[in-house]
Motif scaffolding. Sequence first.
Motif, PDB file in Angstrom:
ATOM      1  N   LEU A  21       0.622  -1.116   0.073  1.00  0.00           N
ATOM      2  CA  LEU A  21      -0.015  -0.061   0.251  1.00  0.00           C
ATOM      3  C   LEU A  21       0.642   1.281  -0.097  1.00  0.00           C
ATOM      4  O   LEU A  21       0.310   2.412  -0.228  1.00  0.00           O
ATOM      5  CB  LEU A  21      -0.817   0.299   1.145  1.00  0.00           C
ATOM      6  N   ASN A  22       2.011   1.042   0.110  1.00  0.00           N
ATOM      7  CA  ASN A  22       2.946   2.329   0.255  1.00  0.00           C
ATOM      8  C   ASN A  22       3.130   2.806  -1.192  1.00  0.00           C
ATOM      9  O   ASN A  22       3.616   2.002  -1.901  1.00  0.00           O
ATOM     10  CB  ASN A  22       4.395   1.934   0.965  1.00  0.00           C
ATOM     11  N   GLU A  23       3.015   3.949  -1.424  1.00  0.00           N
ATOM     12  CA  GLU A  23       3.193   4.529  -2.954  1.00  0.00           C
ATOM     13  C   GLU A  23       4.665   4.383  -3.091  1.00  0.00           C
ATOM     14  O   GLU A  23       4.966   4.495  -4.457  1.00  0.00           O
ATOM     15  CB  GLU A  23       2.734   5.985  -2.862  1.00  0.00           C
ATOM     16  N   LEU A  24       5.536   4.502  -2.356  1.00  0.00           N
ATOM     17  CA  LEU A  24       6.987   4.339  -2.609  1.00  0.00           C
ATOM     18  C   LEU A  24       7.366   2.745  -3.107  1.00  0.00           C
ATOM     19  O   LEU A  24       6.785   2.051  -2.507  1.00  0.00           O
ATOM     20  CB  LEU A  24       8.001   4.805  -1.610  1.00  0.00           C
ATOM     21  N   ALA A  25       8.286   2.742  -3.996  1.00  0.00           N
ATOM     22  CA  ALA A  25       8.876   1.522  -4.460  1.00  0.00           C
ATOM     23  C   ALA A  25       9.501   0.677  -3.446  1.00  0.00           C
ATOM     24  O   ALA A  25       9.620  -0.577  -3.537  1.00  0.00           O
ATOM     25  CB  ALA A  25       9.225   1.504  -5.926  1.00  0.00           C
ATOM     26  N   TRP A  26      10.560   1.512  -2.775  1.00  0.00           N
ATOM     27  CA  TRP A  26      11.549   0.851  -2.020  1.00  0.00           C
ATOM     28  C   TRP A  26      11.023  -0.157  -0.908  1.00  0.00           C
ATOM     29  O   TRP A  26      11.657  -1.055  -0.558  1.00  0.00           O
ATOM     30  CB  TRP A  26      12.383   1.849  -1.345  1.00  0.00           C
ATOM     31  N   PRO A  27       9.845   0.071  -0.028  1.00  0.00           N
ATOM     32  CA  PRO A  27       9.201  -0.908   0.877  1.00  0.00           C
ATOM     33  C   PRO A  27       9.251  -2.511   0.421  1.00  0.00           C
ATOM     34  O   PRO A  27       9.723  -3.223   0.904  1.00  0.00           O
ATOM     35  CB  PRO A  27       8.310  -0.289   1.545  1.00  0.00           C
ATOM     36  N   PHE A  28       8.301  -2.238  -0.794  1.00  0.00           N
ATOM     37  CA  PHE A  28       8.133  -3.602  -1.544  1.00  0.00           C
ATOM     38  C   PHE A  28       9.263  -4.321  -1.970  1.00  0.00           C
ATOM     39  O   PHE A  28       9.691  -5.331  -1.828  1.00  0.00           O
ATOM     40  CB  PHE A  28       7.200  -3.370  -2.418  1.00  0.00           C
ATOM     41  N   PRO A  75      12.326   0.598 -11.333  1.00  0.00           N
ATOM     42  CA  PRO A  75      12.254   1.664 -10.296  1.00  0.00           C
ATOM     43  C   PRO A  75      12.190   0.909  -9.117  1.00  0.00           C
ATOM     44  O   PRO A  75      11.141   0.485  -8.842  1.00  0.00           O
ATOM     45  CB  PRO A  75      11.043   2.491 -10.664  1.00  0.00           C
ATOM     46  N   VAL A  76      13.457   0.507  -8.155  1.00  0.00           N
ATOM     47  CA  VAL A  76      13.243  -0.147  -7.396  1.00  0.00           C
ATOM     48  C   VAL A  76      13.103   0.401  -5.941  1.00  0.00           C
ATOM     49  O   VAL A  76      12.363   0.074  -4.920  1.00  0.00           O
ATOM     50  CB  VAL A  76      14.581  -0.914  -7.150  1.00  0.00           C
ATOM     51  N   TRP A  77      13.853   1.908  -5.992  1.00  0.00           N
ATOM     52  CA  TRP A  77      13.885   2.634  -4.574  1.00  0.00           C
ATOM     53  C   TRP A  77      13.088   3.972  -4.584  1.00  0.00           C
ATOM     54  O   TRP A  77      12.563   4.318  -3.816  1.00  0.00           O
ATOM     55  CB  TRP A  77      15.261   2.995  -4.391  1.00  0.00           C
TER      56      TRP A  77
END
Length: 308
Positions: A21-28, A75-77
């Motif tokens: 659910l985090n809009e940023l890519a890095w947590p996933f 886009p990883v981070w």
Amino acid sequence: MLKQRVITALVLAAILLASLLNELAWPFSALTLVFITAAGWEWSRLNDAPGARAWLTGAAVAGGCVYAAQVVGLPVWASTVLDNGLNVHPHVHGWGMPLAGFHVPSGVWAFACLLWVLGGAVVLRYGNTHWKRVSDFWRRLLGLLLLVVAWLALVESKAQGLNFLLSVLCLVWAADIGAYFGGRALGRRKLAPSISPGKSWEGVWSGMVAVCVLAGLWMWADASLGVDSPSLYSRLWMGLGPLGMLLALMLLVGMSVVGDLFESLVKRQAGVKDSSQLLPGHGGVLDRIDALLPTLPLSLAVLTLCHA
């Protein structure tokens, strides 16, 4: 045991949901990188390379994932993704180029498809007698390659949108659930008795029926509900038509079974029941993602055939 399984499942679900659910890519990306690294460690231990070599294999998997993502511009981070919108992007003919709206070159998925379809057939046919004859170095290298490609496909799918990623993950889960109940109720003909005695052909067909039902319901949801991205099923329907989508889903379900059987063969050769005990009550990471290893990259491979 049941209590332990439930607690582990709830903790993992909470962590995974927060990253999704985090809009940023890095947590996933970071979370899945940890899991895929652990899978590399397990793979090495299953293939006669425990101790320092297992830690080295896990580190190699992590490094390979990060390096490959940088090479292809995945886009990883950051949160930057290509425009995937709610429209199905057209197929782009060009070897070495990604599909429109994607990041990883389509040749990567074609290679993964070739490796899993042909390699999987060879391993399942001759693995019981020849797997241990292969040097542990080459077996570990194969595991590294399969894990890195699967992680790239996982992050690529997440970059397409939550709805797209979940549609791929749920395909594997629906196939597994359908195969379990269908196999118990109807199972007569054994699929691979020397590798996994509990699996039957009736279970495989039940899994395919379950996935077809899921696809119909998901396409209805895509058209009726507000989703952040088209699902795998909508893309296949619009790009390949009903028959093409059916054939693609049959391939994906079949390869999810191959992934499961492949890991079962490796564990049987190693003389263990679970890949590890990293997940209390659930065994190891490989035990949970075996069917996803071929399905994730092959779900992107079949999209290269779409022309919508």
